[in-house]
Enzyme design. Structure first.
Site, PDB file in Angstrom:
ATOM      1  N   GLN A  59      66.113 -39.832  43.414  1.00 10.93           N
ATOM      2  CA  GLN A  59      65.053 -39.036  44.033  1.00 10.93           C
ATOM      3  C   GLN A  59      63.721 -39.753  43.859  1.00 10.93           C
ATOM      4  O   GLN A  59      63.303 -40.011  42.729  1.00 10.93           O
ATOM      5  CB  GLN A  59      65.001 -37.671  43.353  1.00 10.93           C
ATOM      6  CG  GLN A  59      63.868 -36.782  43.819  1.00 10.93           C
ATOM      7  CD  GLN A  59      63.958 -35.385  43.219  1.00 10.93           C
ATOM      8  OE1 GLN A  59      64.682 -35.171  42.247  1.00 10.93           O
ATOM      9  NE2 GLN A  59      63.234 -34.447  43.786  1.00 10.93           N
ATOM     10  N   GLY A  60      63.035 -40.068  44.970  1.00  9.18           N
ATOM     11  CA  GLY A  60      61.769 -40.794  44.901  1.00  9.18           C
ATOM     12  C   GLY A  60      60.587 -39.916  45.272  1.00  9.18           C
ATOM     13  O   GLY A  60      60.034 -40.021  46.374  1.00  9.18           O
ATOM     14  N   TYR A  61      60.188 -39.048  44.368  1.00  9.18           N
ATOM     15  CA  TYR A  61      59.039 -38.164  44.613  1.00  9.18           C
ATOM     16  C   TYR A  61      57.823 -38.618  43.797  1.00  9.18           C
ATOM     17  O   TYR A  61      56.811 -39.017  44.339  1.00  9.18           O
ATOM     18  CB  TYR A  61      59.387 -36.716  44.238  1.00  9.18           C
ATOM     19  CG  TYR A  61      60.103 -35.919  45.313  1.00  9.18           C
ATOM     20  CD1 TYR A  61      60.756 -36.540  46.369  1.00  9.18           C
ATOM     21  CD2 TYR A  61      60.138 -34.527  45.257  1.00  9.18           C
ATOM     22  CE1 TYR A  61      61.418 -35.795  47.337  1.00  9.18           C
ATOM     23  CE2 TYR A  61      60.804 -33.776  46.225  1.00  9.18           C
ATOM     24  CZ  TYR A  61      61.442 -34.414  47.260  1.00  9.18           C
ATOM     25  OH  TYR A  61      62.091 -33.674  48.206  1.00  9.18           O
ATOM     26  N   SER A  62      57.943 -38.524  42.449  1.00 13.20           N
ATOM     27  CA  SER A  62      56.780 -38.763  41.594  1.00 13.20           C
ATOM     28  C   SER A  62      56.293 -40.204  41.677  1.00 13.20           C
ATOM     29  O   SER A  62      57.070 -41.128  41.912  1.00 13.20           O
ATOM     30  CB  SER A  62      57.136 -38.486  40.128  1.00 13.20           C
ATOM     31  OG  SER A  62      57.496 -37.147  39.959  1.00 13.20           O
ATOM     32  N   SER A 120      65.450 -40.752  37.903  1.00  8.02           N
ATOM     33  CA  SER A 120      66.661 -40.650  37.076  1.00  8.02           C
ATOM     34  C   SER A 120      67.765 -41.495  37.678  1.00  8.02           C
ATOM     35  O   SER A 120      68.030 -41.403  38.881  1.00  8.02           O
ATOM     36  CB  SER A 120      67.163 -39.211  37.014  1.00  8.02           C
ATOM     37  OG  SER A 120      66.157 -38.359  36.585  1.00  8.02           O
ATOM     38  N   GLU A 130      68.068 -26.098  46.134  1.00  6.86           N
ATOM     39  CA  GLU A 130      68.631 -25.989  44.805  1.00  6.86           C
ATOM     40  C   GLU A 130      68.379 -24.559  44.332  1.00  6.86           C
ATOM     41  O   GLU A 130      67.379 -24.303  43.690  1.00  6.86           O
ATOM     42  CB  GLU A 130      67.909 -26.993  43.889  1.00  6.86           C
ATOM     43  CG  GLU A 130      68.811 -27.836  43.064  1.00  6.86           C
ATOM     44  CD  GLU A 130      69.740 -27.069  42.148  1.00  6.86           C
ATOM     45  OE1 GLU A 130      70.203 -25.981  42.527  1.00  6.86           O
ATOM     46  OE2 GLU A 130      70.014 -27.571  41.081  1.00  6.86           O
ATOM     47  N   ASN A 173      55.192 -26.951  32.130  1.00  6.53           N
ATOM     48  CA  ASN A 173      54.917 -25.558  31.742  1.00  6.53           C
ATOM     49  C   ASN A 173      53.661 -25.027  32.427  1.00  6.53           C
ATOM     50  O   ASN A 173      53.635 -23.897  32.924  1.00  6.53           O
ATOM     51  CB  ASN A 173      54.669 -25.475  30.223  1.00  6.53           C
ATOM     52  CG  ASN A 173      55.955 -25.188  29.454  1.00  6.53           C
ATOM     53  OD1 ASN A 173      57.009 -24.982  30.045  1.00  6.53           O
ATOM     54  ND2 ASN A 173      55.844 -25.174  28.140  1.00  6.53           N
ATOM     55  N   GLU A 174      52.629 -25.844  32.436  1.00  6.72           N
ATOM     56  CA  GLU A 174      51.333 -25.380  32.947  1.00  6.72           C
ATOM     57  C   GLU A 174      51.405 -25.125  34.451  1.00  6.72           C
ATOM     58  O   GLU A 174      50.861 -24.135  34.955  1.00  6.72           O
ATOM     59  CB  GLU A 174      50.250 -26.414  32.620  1.00  6.72           C
ATOM     60  CG  GLU A 174      49.922 -26.510  31.138  1.00  6.72           C
ATOM     61  CD  GLU A 174      51.058 -27.064  30.270  1.00  6.72           C
ATOM     62  OE1 GLU A 174      51.853 -27.901  30.771  1.00  6.72           O
ATOM     63  OE2 GLU A 174      51.177 -26.652  29.106  1.00  6.72           O
TER      64      GLU A 174
END
Lengths: 378, 385
Positions: B125-128, B161, B244, B368-369
């Protein structure tokens, strides 16, 4: 297992929500309490868990829990909890068939409001009982004192667990609130929505018919009563927590500081989000365990033994206790100065949350018993 | 299909297939343990494919079994109960495939779905990006079309990943020069094995390297390897995340349950089970897992036709990741000083991985934020800053 509510269950929930939004009496004069209780009985809510053969509605834990959640939201002050969740459940779990037939219809249709007296904080351990029963011919003499009894002044009858003198056993006795030798002293409680009284029994004479337990199942039955009542109390706690969240969201959207609603500040948003996480997790668990308990009541294949029931309810109970206390505390903080005043509702929930955290077993006690199940296997 | 029978069928298949050369894979792999037997775990994916266990939720016309959510969940639970290894193919199966089924062309579906279903082609997955983490729309990787229509890419993706074990990557990149934010992005399918791509492992705090940086330097992919139209990349990327619906996430509860059982074993063996404070925390861990479980079951409730926010779905990522992180801390407190040493004992090794790897749980897939922002805005209608 299916957690989807049926259309009937949804309708019951909506009716209760609408009715109590209008009729909730947390801030009304206690003089009017009897009217609300009569109205609730008229709606049939006190008959929800009474079997159909005893003229009840024969519904289960899910329906009762939905009502409890809505009552918790509005901090309703009625003998519903003591009559239905405590006394009826004790009769259903520990009562003789004869006593069930004799007593439950009156409790279901409001001829009587009742309470349950066990050990302090509704402890079902026989060693904690503070009332003793002595045989006297065909009947019994009850003696002792219950320091804190859930009693809003409308109680007609108490079901009292007492240790039998000269015997290791216990019995469950029906005692009229007005019986000779019964002295009730209202207590000055912090949570005015959950009134309490001290009950003294000074050689109270009852006849044989007043012993309502089935001797073979009274001990286990009262333990089970406590567990099932704790599950219903958890539903009430979830309702209270949900209301605290609603109050906090509504108030912070309205309150303007630094030229904008304080709800726009991330420090505030994160606090309400955390409230929602805890409340919804507790709600998922309470609803799930209710469905599990209802399924167990309907089918032998899904039956829960005492240990499994305890474990299931412990999750619901501890999550609900902690969520309610957290949400009540946060609701005060997020209201700022007015959160500390009598006029605003967070204080009512703060007091109820504290009350609820101690009765029917504090979180630490539920955790320790659960830990023993998980860790102390032979 | 009857759920109990289906569960038995899964359990029976696992009992007869996760044996022999695959036996060493039991309870291995997955986040925190991805370096365990990657080649053998790919063979295992093919074994699973031959048993018909890949694509359970896909429509039949695409080679799936079109099973309802409850049975998909039952499969995941039985799979983990039997010790099924962490899935190498989950990005392809649960992210790429549903996206192509919903938004891909028939050619793309024919080209890519069989490889995923048969365990032959693996996806990343190439997002970030280094400059686009929580602020995902701040993507700066560029893409453009050559005269022959083929797409070219320039830039860097990060936290990818298993990229080093994958054959393809889906990428969102900026196709409109000068565009900002969610506009002007495109969603491309790019083969990883080519001269224009370099994959560098990122060594994480555990010492292992499960993530990578992927560098695109004039990397190329075919003209028809775009999903949606040029400029629609954000829409496709968000739709992908929506597919998902947490079925495999729910299956992870069985992993958590297994980890908690390991923790109980260690506590009983080393005497930590006698410590009253530890006992309280262990009970809380069990209670918290029940909370996740019932929350998950509530997510499966039927709400056909309703457009209401699902609070249980909204809070789920925040709830499980924080629970898991606490479990890791509790595990190390149970293990005590022995936790200082990398253990070869299965239970202790696994719990050490939980402790260290779970620090990432509350960061990846929305910190979390960010989760709390989303919960407060979508769940409670709190105004945006």
């Amino acid at each position: 297992m299916n957690l989807t509510l049926s259309d009937e269950q949804r309708a019951l929930q909506e009716t209760a929500a609408d009715f109590l939004a209008e009729q909730g009496n947390a801030r009304k004069d206690v003089q009017d309490d009897a009217g609300l209780w009569a109205h609730i009985v008229e709606l049939g809510w006190a008959a929800v868990q009474v079997p159909e053969e005893l003229d009840g509605l024969g519904l289960g834990a899910v329906e009762l829990g939905l009502l409890m959640e809505e009552m918790g939201r509005r901090l309703v002050r009625t003998p519903f909890f003591s009559t239905v969740v405590l006394a009826q459940t004790a009769l259903l779990q520990a009562g003789s068939a004869h006593a069930q037939q004799r007593c439950l219809p009156a409790l279901a249709f409001g001829a009587q409001a009742a309470t349950l007296i066990l050990g302090p904080g509704l402890d079902a351990d026989p060693a904690t009982l503070t009332v003793h029963a002595r045989r006297d011919g065909e009947g019994w003499h009850l003696h002792g004192e219950a320091a804190q009894v859930l009693d809003d002044g409308q109680i007609d009858v108490a079901y009292v667990a007492a240790r039998l003198e000269g015997d290791a056993a216990i019995g469950l006795f029906e005692v009229q609130a007005g019986a000779t030798g019964v002295e009730r002293t209202p207590l000055e409680v912090w949570d005015l929505t959950r009134p309490q009284a001290r009950w003294c029994f000074d050689e109270v004479r009852v006849d044989a018919e007043a012993r309502v337990d089935d001797a073979d199942k009274v001990c286990a039955g009262l333990v089970r009563t406590r567990v099932l009542a704790a599950l219903q109390l958890a539903a009430e706690q979830v309702g209270g927590a949900a209301q605290c969240l609603q109050l906090a969201v509504d108030y912070t959207k309205e309150r303007v500081q630094f030229g904008r609603p304080v709800a726009t500040f991330q420090a505030v948003k994160h606090r309400v989000a955390e409230m929602m996480v805890r409340m919804e997790t507790a709600r998922s668990t309470v609803r799930g365990v209710m469905a599990r308990v209802a399924a167990a009541a309907e089918s032998d294949a899904a039956a829960l033994d005492d240990a499994a029931l305890f474990a299931e309810v412990s999750a619901a109970r501890v999550l609900a206790t902690e969520a309610y206390r957290y949400c009540a505390q946060e609701a005060i903080q997020l209201h700022g100065g007015v959160g500390f005043t009598w006029e605003y509702d967070p204080q009512l929930h703060f007091k109820r949350a504290q009350w609820a955290s101690q009765w029917l077993g504090a979180s630490s006690a539920w955790r320790e018993t659960l830990a023993a199940q998980l860790l102390d296997v032979a | 299909m009857n759920e109990q029978e289906f569960r038995k069928e899964v359990a029976a298949w696992m009992a007869t297939h996760l044996v022999g050369r695959f036996a060493c894979l039991k309870h291995r792999g997955g986040p925190g343990d991805e370096e365990a037997y990657p080649a053998l775990r790919k063979e295992w994916e093919q074994e699973m494919a031959s048993g018909g266990w890949v694509g359970l939720g896909w429509p039949k016309e695409h080679g799936g079994r079109d099973l309802p959510l409850a049975l998909q969940l039952a499969f995941h639970e039985e799979y983990v109960r039997a010790g099924g290894p962490g899935r190498m193919g989950h990005i392809g199966e649960t992210l790429t495939a549903p996206t192509l089924i919903a938004l891909g062309t028939p050619e793309q579906q024919r080209r890519f779905l069989p490889g995923i279903r048969e365990g032959r082609e693996y996806w990343a997955q190439g997002y970030s990006e280094p400059g686009a983490g929580s602020d995902l729309a701040a993507i700066s990787t560029r893409c453009w079309q050559d005269e022959d229509g083929r797409w070219r890419l320039q830039g860097q993706k990060v936290w990818t990943s298993l990229a080093h074990e994958s054959d393809w990557i889906f990428v969102i990149a900026r196709s409109t020069p000068g565009s900002v934010g969610r506009e002007g992005l495109s969603f491309l399918l790019v083969p990883l094995d080519q001269p224009g791509i370099e994959i560098h492992p990122i060594r994480q705090l555990t010492g292992e390297a499960e993530f990578n940086s992927v560098f695109f330097d004039g990397a190329v992919t075919e003209a028809d390897c775009i999903v949606g139209q040029p400029g629609e990349g954000w829409k496709v990327a968000m739709a992908l995340l929506g597919f998902e619906r947490g079925v495999s996430t729910l299956g992870q509860q069985m992993h958590f349950s297994h980890e908690l059982q390991l923790l109980l074993e260690v506590a009983r063996a080393n005497g930590a089970a006698q410590d009253p404070a530890i006992r309280q925390r262990i009970a809380d861990a069990w209670i918290g897992l029940q909370g996740l479980r019932y929350n998950g079951l509530r997510m499966l409730e039927d709400d056909t036709g309703s457009t209401k926010v699902r609070p249980e779905a909204l809070i789920y990522k925040y709830a499980w990741s924080n629970w898991h992180r606490d479990l890791g801390q509790l595990a190390m407190d149970v293990i005590g000083v022995a936790g200082d040493v990398r253990s070869d004992e299965d239970a202790v090794r696994r719990l050490q991985q939980v402790f260290f790897f779970s620090r990432s749980d509350t960061i990846y897939a929305g910190t979390n934020e960010i989760q709390l922002n989303i919960i407060s805005e979508r769940g409670l209608g709190m105004p945006r800053g």
